[in-house]
Motif scaffolding. Structure first.
Motif, PDB file in Angstrom:
ATOM      1  N   ALA A  68      65.950 148.555  10.423  1.00 46.08           N
ATOM      2  CA  ALA A  68      67.124 149.426  10.328  1.00 46.08           C
ATOM      3  C   ALA A  68      67.870 149.555  11.641  1.00 46.08           C
ATOM      4  CB  ALA A  68      66.695 150.809   9.845  1.00 46.08           C
ATOM      5  N   SER A  69      67.184 149.231  12.743  1.00 41.46           N
ATOM      6  CA  SER A  69      67.836 149.441  14.037  1.00 41.46           C
ATOM      7  C   SER A  69      67.215 148.509  15.076  1.00 41.46           C
ATOM      8  CB  SER A  69      67.648 150.907  14.431  1.00 41.46           C
ATOM      9  OG  SER A  69      67.395 151.040  15.792  1.00 41.46           O
ATOM     10  N   ALA A 117      69.108 144.811  12.275  1.00 44.54           N
ATOM     11  CA  ALA A 117      68.518 143.825  13.198  1.00 44.54           C
ATOM     12  C   ALA A 117      67.472 143.022  12.425  1.00 44.54           C
ATOM     13  CB  ALA A 117      67.880 144.515  14.405  1.00 44.54           C
ATOM     14  N   LEU A 118      67.127 141.870  12.984  1.00 45.24           N
ATOM     15  CA  LEU A 118      66.184 140.974  12.291  1.00 45.24           C
ATOM     16  C   LEU A 118      65.193 140.401  13.294  1.00 45.24           C
ATOM     17  CD1 LEU A 118      67.178 138.185   9.780  1.00 45.24           C
ATOM     18  CD2 LEU A 118      65.903 137.578  11.824  1.00 45.24           C
ATOM     19  N   LEU A 119      63.959 140.300  12.840  1.00 47.42           N
ATOM     20  CA  LEU A 119      62.928 139.627  13.645  1.00 47.42           C
ATOM     21  C   LEU A 119      62.493 138.384  12.884  1.00 47.42           C
ATOM     22  CD1 LEU A 119      60.122 141.993  15.022  1.00 47.42           C
ATOM     23  CD2 LEU A 119      61.339 140.219  16.288  1.00 47.42           C
ATOM     24  N   VAL A 155      55.600 146.130   7.875  1.00 46.67           N
ATOM     25  CA  VAL A 155      55.995 147.188   6.932  1.00 46.67           C
ATOM     26  C   VAL A 155      55.568 148.553   7.489  1.00 46.67           C
ATOM     27  CG1 VAL A 155      55.553 148.137   4.623  1.00 46.67           C
ATOM     28  CG2 VAL A 155      56.000 145.685   4.912  1.00 46.67           C
ATOM     29  N   ASP A 156      54.340 148.623   7.989  1.00 43.66           N
ATOM     30  CA  ASP A 156      53.865 149.902   8.551  1.00 43.66           C
ATOM     31  C   ASP A 156      54.733 150.347   9.727  1.00 43.66           C
ATOM     32  OD1 ASP A 156      51.921 149.765   6.684  1.00 43.66           O
ATOM     33  OD2 ASP A 156      50.272 149.288   8.057  1.00 43.66           O
ATOM     34  N   ALA A 157      55.252 149.350  10.467  1.00 49.04           N
ATOM     35  CA  ALA A 157      56.092 149.706  11.630  1.00 49.04           C
ATOM     36  C   ALA A 157      57.498 150.100  11.193  1.00 49.04           C
ATOM     37  CB  ALA A 157      56.147 148.534  12.608  1.00 49.04           C
ATOM     38  N   GLY A 158      57.789 150.016   9.886  1.00 49.59           N
ATOM     39  CA  GLY A 158      59.076 150.518   9.393  1.00 49.59           C
ATOM     40  C   GLY A 158      60.047 149.463   8.911  1.00 49.59           C
ATOM     41  N   ALA A 159      59.611 148.196   8.777  1.00 51.73           N
ATOM     42  CA  ALA A 159      60.550 147.159   8.311  1.00 51.73           C
ATOM     43  C   ALA A 159      61.087 147.522   6.932  1.00 51.73           C
ATOM     44  CB  ALA A 159      59.841 145.807   8.259  1.00 51.73           C
ATOM     45  N   LEU A 184      62.723 146.349  25.741  1.00 51.98           N
ATOM     46  CA  LEU A 184      63.739 145.678  24.913  1.00 51.98           C
ATOM     47  C   LEU A 184      64.731 146.677  24.307  1.00 51.98           C
ATOM     48  CD1 LEU A 184      62.065 142.918  22.710  1.00 51.98           C
ATOM     49  CD2 LEU A 184      64.084 142.687  24.170  1.00 51.98           C
ATOM     50  N   GLY A 185      64.196 147.786  23.793  1.00 53.33           N
ATOM     51  CA  GLY A 185      65.064 148.804  23.181  1.00 53.33           C
ATOM     52  C   GLY A 185      66.056 149.329  24.204  1.00 53.33           C
TER      53      GLY A 185
END
Ligand SMILES: Cc1cc2nc3c(=O)[nH]c(=O)nc-3n(C[C@H](O)[C@H](O)[C@H](O)COP(=O)(O)OP(=O)(O)OC[C@H]3O[C@@H](n4cnc5c(N)ncnc54)[C@H](O)[C@@H]3O)c2cc1C
Length: 466
Positions: free
Chosen positions: A220-221, A267-269, A295-299, A344-345
């Motif tokens: 999401a960000s 954003a995309l990884l 997914v757990d990290a919020g993807a 990075l953020g």
């Protein structure tokens, strides 16, 4: 006795001089070179250097000219020493896991040659279909796979180099281990053609990982990128690639990746895992753990590409980014800064704020796993240029404040020379200059590069090569 060069090896016509006066950067040579010499052997390189040394003529080594910082641009006229004809793979020695190559071998050709023997040469600059091993070694090139496998320096065991006076030197070794004397291979790698001309390289090879899978995490960000990487790390997953696309660059590839990207994704990884032929089960388990971690990290979504055509489509979209960005503005400049991955953020946030403040578009993408981000600057008119310069300088200052480095891939060349002092102290630069003087006392090898003072940041006539 020095060999005589065939007459067709020496180009002096205006078109050739003009062609060899540029690379894939916006650096501008103040004058064209006097001659381009297209050498075909170490003996010819040695003869050119010996004559140039005797007559104090500047020599700029050049491979494929895909460099981004003007490294192959002749800043003091003289000779452009073109190495593209020295393009043979002299041997692939599977028993010792190494290859011996000439500097003009195109990187992609080495990839294919060793892979046909079940071996693997990991360094993969995105220009691999056109750049050469000599250029890669001179710039210590890296690419997406650097996250898992390291950069060019990690694969160079030994080098043959012609010194500024024409003498030929062998440094390094063929063995993986070895600590005899100073690490002169390490010094030549990344020296950007300022210390010697590389005429042969011995590079180490790995077994080719048989299976590769690619995951795409939509988040999401941009602030979610570093935590996603941390989540993978926490579960013991070490991908070979972890690439990021910010909101702007994600918009550019939306239609090309082969699946729908929801508007909520900002954003995309792009993550790649691989495994040896006998470790396929481990890869399946790792793939599942990686998906869960993301997914757990919020993807918002995690997609998996296992077929080579699906993976290729994703990577083609990633590789096209540089060119796609060029279509958005008349001018584009791309930096390759690196920060610690935990910052990075902060770096991406800084880019958004600086773009807002300076009103210069600054889309970013790059090698998230290494903290290596290509921050691009897009502009159309002359009156925007001072704000571009302001934004670049602010970026470099911020990167250093975040304990990062000015260049992760492209080197310093001409374009970043004015900023060297932001990262290195006067004492360090003075020591580097003493090394340069010891290797090239007459200062004829690639003058005007790396060190500030002689070189100017030349933004003129830029029509967006990077
Ligand atoms: C589309 C695109 C994508 C890119 N992606 C990446 C990337 O992912 N990672 C990356 O690291 N770079 C990347 N680059 C930059 C560039 O491709 C690399 O810097 C590459 O290593 C340069 O190789 P080259 O053969 O073109 O060298 P050149 O540009 O010809 O030369 C580069 C430097 O090496 C010196 N040199 C060349 N040959 C020798 C030699 N034999 N001996 C001594 N010095 C020599 C030159 O003097 C110059 O300083 C990209 C460039 C483009 C255009």
């Amino acid at each position: 006795m020095s060999p005589r060069l065939p007459v067709e090896a020496i180009l002096t016509d205006i078109d050739s001089l003009e062609r060899y006066a540029h690379d894939a950067s916006e650096a501008v040579a103040p004058m064209p070179p006097s001659a381009v010499v297209r050498v075909a052997s170490t003996a010819e390189v040695s003869a050119v250097m010996e004559a140039a040394h005797a007559h104090r003529v500047p020599v700029t080594p050049r491979a494929a000219g895909t460099g981004r910082v003007g490294g192959a641009v002749p800043m003091a006229g003289g000779i452009v020493l073109a190495l593209e004809r020295m393009n043979s793979i002299r041997g692939i020695e599977a028993g010792d896991s190494l290859a011996v190559v000439e500097p003009g071998v195109v990187t992609g050709e080495l990839h294919r040659a060793v892979e046909s023997e079940g071996l693997f040469y990991p360094p993969d600059p995105n220009s691999w279909e056109s750049c050469t091993l000599g250029g890669n070694i001179a710039t210590n090139a890296g690419g997406p796979r650097a996250f898992g496998y390291g950069v060019t320096r990690d694969y160079v065991l030994g080098l043959e180099a012609v010194m500024a006076d024409g003498s030929v030197m062998q440094v390094g070794r063929r063995t993986r281990k070895g600590v005899t004397g100073y690490d002169l291979v390490g010094l030549l790698v990344g020296s950007e053609g300022t210390l010697g001309v590389i005429t042969e390289a011995t590079v180490r090879l790995l077994p080719n990982p048989a299976r590769v899978v690619t995951l795409v995490a939509l988040v999401a960000s941009e602030a979610d990128i570093a935590p996603s990487l941390a989540a993978l790390r926490a579960r013991g997953i070490r991908p070979r690639c972890a690439e990021l696309l910010d909101a702007h660059t994600l918009g550019l590839v939306r239609l090309k990746v082969g699946f729908a990207i929801p508007e909520s994704a900002r954003a995309l990884l792009l993550i790649e895992l691989d495994a040896a032929p006998d470790a396929s089960d481990r890869l399946d388990a790792e793939l599942e753990r990686a998906g869960n971690a993301l997914v757990d990290a919020g993807a918002l979504e995690v997609l998996v590409a296992t077929q080579s055509h699906e993976r290729e489509r994703l990577w083609a979209a990633r590789r096209e980014l540089s060119w796609a960005l060029r279509t958005l503005a008349k001018n584009k400049l791309s930096e390759d800064v690196v920060v610690p991955v935990t910052e990075l953020g902060a770096l991406l946030e800084f880019c958004t704020a600086t773009a807002e403040r300076t009103k210069i578009r600054m889309p970013a993408y790059g090698h998230a796993g290494d903290g290596n981000v290509h921050v691009n600057f897009l502009w159309d008119t002359e009156d925007e240029r001072p704000r571009v310069e302001e934004a670049i300088e602010a970026l470099f200052e911020r990167v250093i404040a975040l304990r990062g480095t000015l260049s992760g891939e492209h080197g310093i060349g001409v374009l970043k020379a004015p900023y060297l002092g932001l990262e290195q102290s006067d004492a360090v630069v003075a020591l580097e200059k003493r090394i340069k003087d010891a290797w090239d006392p007459a200062g004829i090898l690639n003058p005007g590069k790396i060190f500030p003072g002689e070189a100017t940041r030349a933004l003129h006539n830029f029509h967006g090569a990077c």
